[in-house]
Design a protein around this motif. Sequence first.
Motif, PDB file in Angstrom:
ATOM      1  N   LEU A 168       0.820  -1.208   0.000  1.00 10.74           N
ATOM      2  CA  LEU A 168       0.000   0.000   0.000  1.00 10.74           C
ATOM      3  C   LEU A 168       0.858   1.264   0.000  1.00 10.74           C
ATOM      4  N   GLU A 169       2.007   1.210   0.659  1.00  7.73           N
ATOM      5  CA  GLU A 169       2.902   2.364   0.655  1.00  7.73           C
ATOM      6  C   GLU A 169       3.443   2.627  -0.752  1.00  7.73           C
ATOM      7  N   LYS A 170       3.668   1.558  -1.493  1.00 16.04           N
ATOM      8  CA  LYS A 170       4.239   1.697  -2.836  1.00 16.04           C
ATOM      9  C   LYS A 170       3.188   2.041  -3.884  1.00 16.04           C
ATOM     10  N   HIS A 171       1.990   1.461  -3.759  1.00 15.50           N
ATOM     11  CA  HIS A 171       0.981   1.586  -4.821  1.00 15.50           C
ATOM     12  C   HIS A 171      -0.222   2.442  -4.429  1.00 15.50           C
ATOM     13  N   GLY A 172      -0.300   2.830  -3.157  1.00 20.83           N
ATOM     14  CA  GLY A 172      -1.449   3.605  -2.714  1.00 20.83           C
ATOM     15  C   GLY A 172      -2.575   2.714  -2.233  1.00 20.83           C
ATOM     16  N   VAL A 173      -3.512   3.324  -1.534  1.00 22.99           N
ATOM     17  CA  VAL A 173      -4.635   2.579  -0.967  1.00 22.99           C
ATOM     18  C   VAL A 173      -5.840   2.686  -1.893  1.00 22.99           C
ATOM     19  N   HIS A 189      -9.580   2.920  -2.607  1.00 22.53           N
ATOM     20  CA  HIS A 189     -10.719   3.307  -1.768  1.00 22.53           C
ATOM     21  C   HIS A 189     -12.049   2.800  -2.316  1.00 22.53           C
ATOM     22  N   ASP A 194     -10.751   2.149  -8.277  1.00 25.88           N
ATOM     23  CA  ASP A 194      -9.292   2.301  -8.145  1.00 25.88           C
ATOM     24  C   ASP A 194      -8.525   1.030  -8.502  1.00 25.88           C
ATOM     25  N   HIS A 201      -4.092  -1.240  -9.696  1.00 28.71           N
ATOM     26  CA  HIS A 201      -3.499  -2.118  -8.690  1.00 28.71           C
ATOM     27  C   HIS A 201      -3.266  -3.520  -9.232  1.00 28.71           C
TER      28      HIS A 201
END
Length: 311
Positions: A172-177, A179, A183, A187
């Motif tokens: 999640l830090e690398k690719h984002g969360v 929501h 989205d 991913h």
Amino acid sequence: MDRMETMQVFVRVAETGSFTKAADNLGLPRATVSAAVQQLEASLGARLLQRTTRRVHLTQDGSALLERCYQLLSDFEEISGLFKQAPAQASGKLKVDVPSRLARRMIAPALPGFFKLYPDIELELRCTDRAINLIQEGVDCVLRVGQPENSSMVARPLGQFELMNCASPAYLEKHGVPHSPADLAQHWAINYISPTTGRSALWEYSQDGVIVNLEMPSRVAVNNAETYIACCLAGMGLIQVPAYDVRDHIGSGELLEVMPQARAGAMPIYALYPHRRHLSGRVQVFIDWIATLLPPDLQARPSAPALPLPN
């Protein structure tokens, strides 16, 4: 052998389609099994089986007799049971097949309690996720997660696993969360290959009460639940997994839930066994015991019946 014993041998040969497999399942020499069927055919004056080099097939008379044998043997077992030991004293060899994750996390740790209740049962615990032929492989019952395929088995619902969407903090830090499902196009998912179909399962979520399936980008696909979770812990992508399986990882922060509002539908848990009017005491007590192992929030309602699946 008496008439009842020859019928039992005939049924096993008919179910397995093989004298050799029937002999292995019954723990008898192949010659004894062949002689028993010949004895039954001679006493009835009818040919029950067509023998080929590869497989044994029922004749028309054999098919008619098989249905009557099921009824007669079932009635005989019921009558015999009236004079046998109580269920708490069930004994004998029991072969079951369960998913490996359920075996490791739920069943194996609880086995001492099972054998305290039923010390005379000898359990052979097999671990697979694929569909198997219970009769040919000599298995008494299986546990499966997910909707069972059409078969001649009886399916007893035990409960259902709620699914959640998970990812590791590193991913999640690398690719984002993500929501919302919108989205997901940005991913990666870890694909799970169905042991039954051999195809990767689609990502699933609920939208306005309707289940939507989505094909997700993926760099790795697996066919084992342990590896599925391990890849997620390694940061390889998103997974959809029973909440029960990752409670410890969620509690420790190794995995995080995402999009809780867009979970997939719950996955049912079934005990499957051959279609018979009466279960052996060993199978019955094992299935009842398994049902008590499920946490209360996963258990099926008591009124849920065991149903034969359509052919």
